[in-house]
Design an enzyme around this catalytic site. Structure first.
Site, PDB file in Angstrom:
ATOM      1  N   GLU A  46     -22.511  26.505  -0.661  1.00 55.49           N
ATOM      2  CA  GLU A  46     -23.342  25.878  -1.677  1.00 55.49           C
ATOM      3  C   GLU A  46     -23.470  24.419  -1.262  1.00 55.49           C
ATOM      4  O   GLU A  46     -22.456  23.744  -1.046  1.00 55.49           O
ATOM      5  CB  GLU A  46     -22.650  25.998  -3.044  1.00 55.49           C
ATOM      6  CG  GLU A  46     -23.503  25.479  -4.155  1.00 55.49           C
ATOM      7  CD  GLU A  46     -22.832  25.609  -5.524  1.00 55.49           C
ATOM      8  OE1 GLU A  46     -23.306  24.945  -6.445  1.00 55.49           O
ATOM      9  OE2 GLU A  46     -21.836  26.350  -5.650  1.00 55.49           O
ATOM     10  N   ARG A 270      -8.173  32.529   0.213  1.00 53.50           N
ATOM     11  CA  ARG A 270      -8.651  31.223   0.640  1.00 53.50           C
ATOM     12  C   ARG A 270      -7.521  30.465   1.322  1.00 53.50           C
ATOM     13  O   ARG A 270      -6.352  30.731   1.114  1.00 53.50           O
ATOM     14  CB  ARG A 270      -9.277  30.402  -0.480  1.00 53.50           C
ATOM     15  CG  ARG A 270      -8.666  30.343  -1.791  1.00 53.50           C
ATOM     16  CD  ARG A 270      -9.401  29.330  -2.712  1.00 53.50           C
ATOM     17  NE  ARG A 270     -10.761  29.699  -3.036  1.00 53.50           N
ATOM     18  CZ  ARG A 270     -11.822  28.882  -2.915  1.00 53.50           C
ATOM     19  NH1 ARG A 270     -11.698  27.653  -2.478  1.00 53.50           N
ATOM     20  NH2 ARG A 270     -13.007  29.280  -3.264  1.00 53.50           N
ATOM     21  N   LYS A 280     -14.199  21.233  -3.581  1.00 56.44           N
ATOM     22  CA  LYS A 280     -15.238  20.222  -3.417  1.00 56.44           C
ATOM     23  C   LYS A 280     -15.307  19.307  -4.637  1.00 56.44           C
ATOM     24  O   LYS A 280     -15.566  18.121  -4.505  1.00 56.44           O
ATOM     25  CB  LYS A 280     -16.591  20.899  -3.190  1.00 56.44           C
ATOM     26  CG  LYS A 280     -16.846  21.247  -1.735  1.00 56.44           C
ATOM     27  CD  LYS A 280     -18.215  21.851  -1.553  1.00 56.44           C
ATOM     28  CE  LYS A 280     -18.168  23.349  -1.826  1.00 56.44           C
ATOM     29  NZ  LYS A 280     -19.436  24.035  -1.595  1.00 56.44           N
TER      30      LYS A 280
HETATM   31  P1  ATP Z   1     -15.068  24.894  -3.387  1.00 55.21           P
HETATM   32  O1  ATP Z   1     -14.308  25.435  -4.538  1.00 55.21           O
HETATM   33  O2  ATP Z   1     -14.275  24.034  -2.478  1.00 55.21           O
HETATM   34  O3  ATP Z   1     -16.357  24.255  -3.804  1.00 55.21           O
HETATM   35  P2  ATP Z   1     -16.549  27.184  -2.799  1.00 55.21           P
HETATM   36  O4  ATP Z   1     -15.994  28.534  -2.535  1.00 55.21           O
HETATM   37  O5  ATP Z   1     -17.216  26.955  -4.087  1.00 55.21           O
HETATM   38  O6  ATP Z   1     -15.426  26.144  -2.508  1.00 55.21           O
HETATM   39  P3  ATP Z   1     -18.837  27.483  -1.174  1.00 55.21           P
HETATM   40  O7  ATP Z   1     -19.712  26.452  -0.590  1.00 55.21           O
HETATM   41  O8  ATP Z   1     -19.377  28.308  -2.269  1.00 55.21           O
HETATM   42  O9  ATP Z   1     -17.538  26.749  -1.652  1.00 55.21           O
HETATM   43  O10 ATP Z   1     -18.209  28.393  -0.035  1.00 55.21           O
HETATM   44  C1  ATP Z   1     -18.850  28.845   1.117  1.00 55.21           C
HETATM   45  C2  ATP Z   1     -17.990  29.902   1.753  1.00 55.21           C
HETATM   46  O11 ATP Z   1     -16.746  29.365   2.152  1.00 55.21           O
HETATM   47  C3  ATP Z   1     -17.683  31.018   0.768  1.00 55.21           C
HETATM   48  O12 ATP Z   1     -17.813  32.255   1.411  1.00 55.21           O
HETATM   49  C4  ATP Z   1     -16.263  30.742   0.356  1.00 55.21           C
HETATM   50  O13 ATP Z   1     -15.622  31.908  -0.029  1.00 55.21           O
HETATM   51  C5  ATP Z   1     -15.679  30.110   1.623  1.00 55.21           C
HETATM   52  N1  ATP Z   1     -14.564  29.237   1.280  1.00 55.21           N
HETATM   53  C6  ATP Z   1     -14.565  28.191   0.423  1.00 55.21           C
HETATM   54  N2  ATP Z   1     -13.344  27.631   0.322  1.00 55.21           N
HETATM   55  C7  ATP Z   1     -12.534  28.344   1.143  1.00 55.21           C
HETATM   56  C8  ATP Z   1     -11.153  28.265   1.493  1.00 55.21           C
HETATM   57  N3  ATP Z   1     -10.343  27.341   0.958  1.00 55.21           N
HETATM   58  N4  ATP Z   1     -10.678  29.153   2.380  1.00 55.21           N
HETATM   59  C9  ATP Z   1     -11.479  30.077   2.936  1.00 55.21           C
HETATM   60  N5  ATP Z   1     -12.778  30.207   2.656  1.00 55.21           N
HETATM   61  C10 ATP Z   1     -13.320  29.360   1.774  1.00 55.21           C
HETATM   62 MG    MG Z   2     -18.942  27.669  -4.876  1.00 53.06          MG
END
Ligand code: ATP
Ligand code: MG
Length: 577
Positions: A46, A270, A280
């Site tokens: 995102e 994760r 984020k």
């Molecule tokens: P955040 O909570 O940090 O915003 P998010 O999952 O909302 O993380 P996205 O941009 O939606 O962030 O994630 C893009 C991809 O990266 C998704 O497939 C997500 O599952 C993966 N991802 C995000 N954080 C992690 C993590 N800590 N470990 C492994 N994969 C991750």
């Molecule tokens: Mg997200």
């Protein structure tokens, strides 16, 4: 060689042919002839912040898997939430994925599918599987019930197909205010899985979108955008983090009801790392409130920060490989990431001399002719296959670190003291004859004499000294700023004991000593090499690994400490306790 800190007990696919659980599932699908044996994955960020090391793990996993099975990976921006997204983030994400060493097959945006997704919604309505609900968000929440009690149907649940279609089209046409209506999937208000209790799939939001502008005032929810995008792109294996496990039945419900491409969702744990946070939202707070100097602050767990800290793409890929793929949440020791970069830099960097000291001590070598200069050949890195040398200027005056001298040394102090001898690295053995003090009584200079026959490489002096110290020739020294970075947080798991921030802010746990700035004097050659881009990472002898920072100016280079030579942190903690 350093020893790897405890590797987690996760599954790593190694050269021995052991498959991690995702590879096992993928191989089963291939064996069963699913999707013609193809493996298409996607990385779906995102664009609401910079990527962090957790994303790096996901990138390595998605691209790595497709690569291993001859497939393809799309970069898909999951930009269905108009409010938080920004093209600055899109650019940084593309830059980071490329820097990690991966190239995507297609660059897609979920927002490009808005029309198709809208069509899917009408299709559900036509099948009697979605309805427009006028309830407020509080009412909807109350209808949902609890995990132990079934939910209550909304009073709008039985609207006719025609009425629903009409209302939904008017939602799209902008006739209603934000929050006035939503579209819900008609699944099962009594399901033990809360996700299936008629989830909201569209909401009204009169907001400008970074790509679609003002074309839309209704936006699909994550659950009605992600799987649909996977299907549109024919993604065979949709890898996501564990919190989406409970969404999987809904993901599959939509596939079945809409008759779209059957992507398979697989969840993995994760990555969580010690001494940092990995959300984020929290990272954004640190940036916006000025706790760090931007998204690429070298203390940040963002890819941009880690890069500026001096990590290489290979070291991050190695790290991702070593932590493996787990099915359970776990916390990985930051020491493992540091181990990966140390291993690499130990092999690849030149070991150079930098005197890190606000107030170094000047040695005056009284029996070395005034005005004389020598260029000494000093080995770049003993680990190199073919040893190379660089030229280091030596003269009558050199700087050493204050810590390398003691006026009243304890036993076993092998560095310099009055009357004592040491070797100046790559140069000569010297003896400390005299101390010079300023009016305040502080030592400013040491008068020394050198042994001419003791030159490194052609030493015939027969003198053995126990200590070797590093130095920089005063007239040749380049003054630099050195930034010594340490852990961003002072506790192992800042997100753990107070996840909702009820008791205190995670920001109260920041390490107040995460950045120390010191003045340094460095060899002139390394500044040249760094400026020309010939080398950017260095080992500062006895000090650690450093990298040139973009804040450098023509007059004053800036170096960031990537990592210390050894894991000093563990030792420090033991000493304190
Ligand atoms: P955040 O909570 O940090 O915003 P998010 O999952 O909302 O993380 P996205 O941009 O939606 O962030 O994630 C893009 C991809 O990266 C998704 O497939 C997500 O599952 C993966 N991802 C995000 N954080 C992690 C993590 N800590 N470990 C492994 N994969 C991750
Ligand atoms: Mg997200």
């Amino acid at each position: 060689m350093t020893e790897a800190p405890n590797e987690s007990s996760t599954e790593r696919s190694d050269a021995g042919g052991h498959l991690n659980f995702i590879e096992q599932l993928v191989e089963e699908d291939i064996a069963a002839g699913k999707n013609g044996g193809q493996v298409f994955t996607r990385f779906p960020p995102e664009p609401n912040g910079y990527l962090h090391i957790g994303h790096a793990k996901s990138i390595c996993l998605n691209f790595g898997l497709a690569d291993k099975y001859g497939g393809q990976t799309n970069l898909r921006f999951d930009d269905t939430n108009p409010v938080t997204e920004d093209t600055e983030y899109v650019d940084s994400i593309k830059n980071d994925v490329r820097w990690l060493g991966f190239e995507w097959e297609n660059e897609f945006y979920a927002s490009d599918y808005f029309e198709q997704i809208y069509g899917f919604a009408e299709k559900l309505i036509q099948k009697g599987l979605a309805y427009v609900d006028d309830s407020t968000s509080e009412e909807i929440a109350a209808q949902k019930g609890t995990p132990t009690e079934p939910g209550q149907p909304s009073p709008y649940r039985n609207r006719s197909v025609d009425e629903n279609l009409d209302l939904f089209r008017r939602m799209r046409a902008g006739e209603y205010a934000d929050g006035a209506k939503v579209l819900r999937a008609k699944v099962d208000m009594a399901s033990p899985n809360m996700q299936l209790r008629d989830p909201i799939i569209y909401r009204i939001k009169h907001a400008h979108h970074h790509r679609t502008g003002d074309t839309w005032c209704i936006y699909p929810m994550y659950d009605f955008a992600h799987g649909q995008s996977d299907a549109i792109e024919h993604i065979t294996h949709s890898l996501c983090t564990l919190e989406f496990e409970v969404h999987r039945p809904l993901y599959e419900w939509f596939i079945e009801r809409l008759g779209i491409f059957p992507s398979r969702q697989i969840e993995f744990a994760r990555l969580n790392l010690t001494y940092t946070v990995m959300s984020k939202r929290k990272l954004k707070q640190l940036v916006e409130e000025g706790h760090v100097n931007g998204w690429d602050d070298p203390r940040m767990p963002t890819i941009a920060g880690i890069r500026r800290r001096g990590y290489t793409p290979a070291s991050l890929r190695e790290f991702a490989d070593r932590i493996g793929i787990a099915r359970r949440e776990n916390l990985i020791d930051l020491g493992l990431m540091e181990f990966c970069i140390r291993e690499e830099l130990n092999k690849t960097t030149h070991s150079v001399m930098a005197v890190l000291d606000e107030q170094p001590i000047k040695l005056v070598i009284t029996n070395y002719e005034e005005g004389r200069e020598e260029l000494l050949n000093i080995e770049n890195n003993p680990e190199e296959e073919t040893i190379t040398y660089r030229r280091v200027p030596f003269s009558r005056e050199v700087y050493i670190e204050r810590d390398d001298f003691m006026e009243n040394p304890p036993k076993k102090f092998f560095r310099l003291f009055p009357g004592g001898m040491v070797r100046l690295k790559g140069a000569y053995i010297i003896k400390c004859d005299d101390l010079v003090r300023n009016d305040a009584g502080e030592i400013t200079e040491l008068h020394c004499s050198y042994i001419p026959e003791s030159r490194s490489g052609s030493d015939t002096s027969g003198i053995n000294v126990k200590g070797t110290i590093h130095w920089v020739s005063v007239p040749h020294a380049v003054e630099a700023e050195v930034r010594l970075y340490d852990r961003l947080f002072s506790v192992e798991n800042p997100a753990a004991d107070d996840p909702d921030g009820q008791l205190r802010s995670f920001k109260d746990l920041l390490n107040p000593n995460s950045l120390e700035i010191v003045r340094a004097f460095v060899e002139p050659a390394l500044v040249e090499a760094a400026r020309s881009g010939e080398q950017t990472n260095f080992q500062f002898m006895r000090k650690g690994y450093f990298v040139l920072d973009p804040d450098s100016t023509t007059n004053r280079p800036v170096f960031n400490r990537t990592v210390t030579l050894k894991d000093g942190w563990a030792k420090e903690q033991n000493r304190k306790s």
